[in-house]
Design a protein around this motif. Structure first.
Motif, PDB file in Angstrom:
ATOM      1  N   LEU A  80      32.203  25.136  -9.933  1.00 64.68           N
ATOM      2  CA  LEU A  80      32.065  24.048  -9.076  1.00 64.68           C
ATOM      3  C   LEU A  80      30.935  23.181  -9.510  1.00 64.68           C
ATOM      4  CD1 LEU A  80      33.071  25.551  -5.525  1.00 64.68           C
ATOM      5  CD2 LEU A  80      34.330  23.857  -6.934  1.00 64.68           C
ATOM      6  N   LEU A  99      32.273  16.820  -7.881  1.00 66.33           N
ATOM      7  CA  LEU A  99      32.802  17.764  -6.903  1.00 66.33           C
ATOM      8  C   LEU A  99      33.900  16.732  -6.232  1.00 66.33           C
ATOM      9  CD1 LEU A  99      33.021  20.357  -5.091  1.00 66.33           C
ATOM     10  CD2 LEU A  99      31.229  19.228  -3.701  1.00 66.33           C
ATOM     11  N   GLN A 102      39.382  17.164  -3.281  1.00 63.20           N
ATOM     12  CA  GLN A 102      40.411  18.241  -3.580  1.00 63.20           C
ATOM     13  C   GLN A 102      39.778  19.555  -3.882  1.00 63.20           C
ATOM     14  OE1 GLN A 102      43.262  17.491  -6.656  1.00 63.20           O
ATOM     15  NE2 GLN A 102      44.175  19.741  -6.401  1.00 63.20           N
ATOM     16  N   LYS A 103      38.823  19.571  -4.937  1.00 63.56           N
ATOM     17  CA  LYS A 103      37.821  20.749  -5.285  1.00 63.56           C
ATOM     18  C   LYS A 103      37.271  21.361  -3.934  1.00 63.56           C
ATOM     19  CE  LYS A 103      36.875  19.807 -10.068  1.00 63.56           C
ATOM     20  NZ  LYS A 103      35.764  19.620 -10.971  1.00 63.56           N
ATOM     21  N   TYR A 104      36.758  20.350  -2.979  1.00 62.21           N
ATOM     22  CA  TYR A 104      36.111  20.733  -1.829  1.00 62.21           C
ATOM     23  C   TYR A 104      37.080  21.571  -1.127  1.00 62.21           C
ATOM     24  CZ  TYR A 104      33.186  20.151   2.335  1.00 62.21           C
ATOM     25  OH  TYR A 104      32.398  20.555   3.524  1.00 62.21           O
ATOM     26  N   GLU A 148      39.781  23.090  -1.662  1.00 58.74           N
ATOM     27  CA  GLU A 148      40.595  24.132  -2.035  1.00 58.74           C
ATOM     28  C   GLU A 148      39.290  25.378  -2.431  1.00 58.74           C
ATOM     29  OE1 GLU A 148      42.002  22.879  -5.908  1.00 58.74           O
ATOM     30  OE2 GLU A 148      43.985  22.064  -5.151  1.00 58.74           O
ATOM     31  N   ALA A 149      37.953  24.946  -2.175  1.00 61.44           N
ATOM     32  CA  ALA A 149      37.206  26.143  -2.540  1.00 61.44           C
ATOM     33  C   ALA A 149      36.829  26.968  -1.145  1.00 61.44           C
ATOM     34  CB  ALA A 149      35.801  25.347  -2.808  1.00 61.44           C
TER      35      ALA A 149
END
Length: 303
Positions: A180, A185, A188-190, A192-193
């Protein structure tokens, strides 16, 4: 002393009984014997013609009439304390007063050092007791257990006055060697994390969920919860998790931990941190001095 046939000494016993809902705990708090407090309860029941506290199994539950009395009795005692018992003048350089302040460990980390610096500059001899964060902090204010609350504006009570101290933004922190930490960031990454979050005892959701997450239709996957804001950055070390924390705290912790700070991948309003005090303590000269010290500390803290 009696007022309209009520022994006013019984008001303190009534306040304690309605708060503790236990004769044993109430007696310990008042430094009296359980039998003496039980006798006080009997006299109160006779005066009000109500049980006030009813034994249900091993617990004592407040009756509806007792619940209605609870706030009024507490307010009466607060009013007596603020108008009669508190010294009319406050001399910062010659006081033995102890100020009890409810605030989070985030506030103790980023704001309180500036407050204590101001206190030192004024050569104030008061002492400070910082109370642990809990759900429903206004109960401490109502019971007179806290002189002041330092809390976000979203949680201030409409029943009592408050001052805005400063504004705070939020940021994301990740381990600087995690996936990450690479690149931007995204939202979507946020989403899914995994997330490390702080929740005060008794709360099912933290401040972020209650205030902002629902506005962006984000349901965070919680990897771990803690009772401390200051521990959040450390808990992402060695993982691919995210901690969403106050920006000032993020930058302070990044000086000690191998962290990368990302801006939030969506816009949210700034947090307004407020000081709140009981409405009956509005003219308390000690609290007036302390509130002014808060404002001076906030100015020294800057943006």
């Amino acid at each position: 002393m009696r007022f309209k046939k009520l022994d006013l000494n019984l008001l303190v016993a009534l306040d304690t009984l309605l708060t503790e809902q236990s004769i044993t705990k109430g007696a310990e708090k008042l430094n009296m014997s359980p039998s003496a407090l039980s006798n006080s309860l009997s006299r109160l029941r006779e005066y009000f013609n109500d049980d006030l506290l009813a034994q249900v199994g091993r617990k004592m539950l407040i009756t509806p009439f007792g619940e209605n009395l609870k706030v009024h009795v507490r307010n009466a005692l607060n009013n007596i304390e603020s108008t009669i018992l508190i010294q009319p003048t406050f001399e910062p350089q010659n006081t033995d007063r102890i100020f009890s302040i409810f605030c989070s460990d985030y506030t103790q980390t980023v704001f309180i050092p500036y407050l204590l610096e101001v206190v030192g500059q004024h050569k104030c001899t008061a002492r400070f007791e910082f109370l642990a964060q809990i759900d429903n902090p206004h109960e401490q204010l109502e019971r007179g257990e806290a002189d002041l609350l330092i809390i976000p504006s979203d949680f201030v009570s409409k029943e009592h006055p408050n001052d805005v101290l400063y504004e705070e933004e939020f940021a994301c922190v990740v381990w600087q060697h995690s996936e990450l930490a690479k690149g931007e960031l995204t939202k979507q990454k946020y989403a899914e994390a995994g997330h490390v979050v702080m929740r005060p005892g008794g709360m099912k959701k933290g401040f972020f969920e209650l205030s902002f997450a629902n506005q962006h239709n984000i349901e965070r996957r919680i990897a771990a919860t803690t009772f401390s804001f200051a521990s959040l950055p450390a808990l992402v070390i060695g993982t691919d998790n995210i901690a969403t924390i106050h920006a000032r705290l993020a930058h302070k912790m990044a000086q000690a931990w191998p962290l990368k700070i990302h801006p939030l991948p969506f816009d949210i309003p700034v947090l307004k941190q407020c000081a709140q005090w009981h409405q009956y303590r509005h003219k308390d000269e000690g609290l007036i001095w302390l509130r002014n010290a808060f404002q001076e500390a906030a100015q020294n803290m800057g943006s």
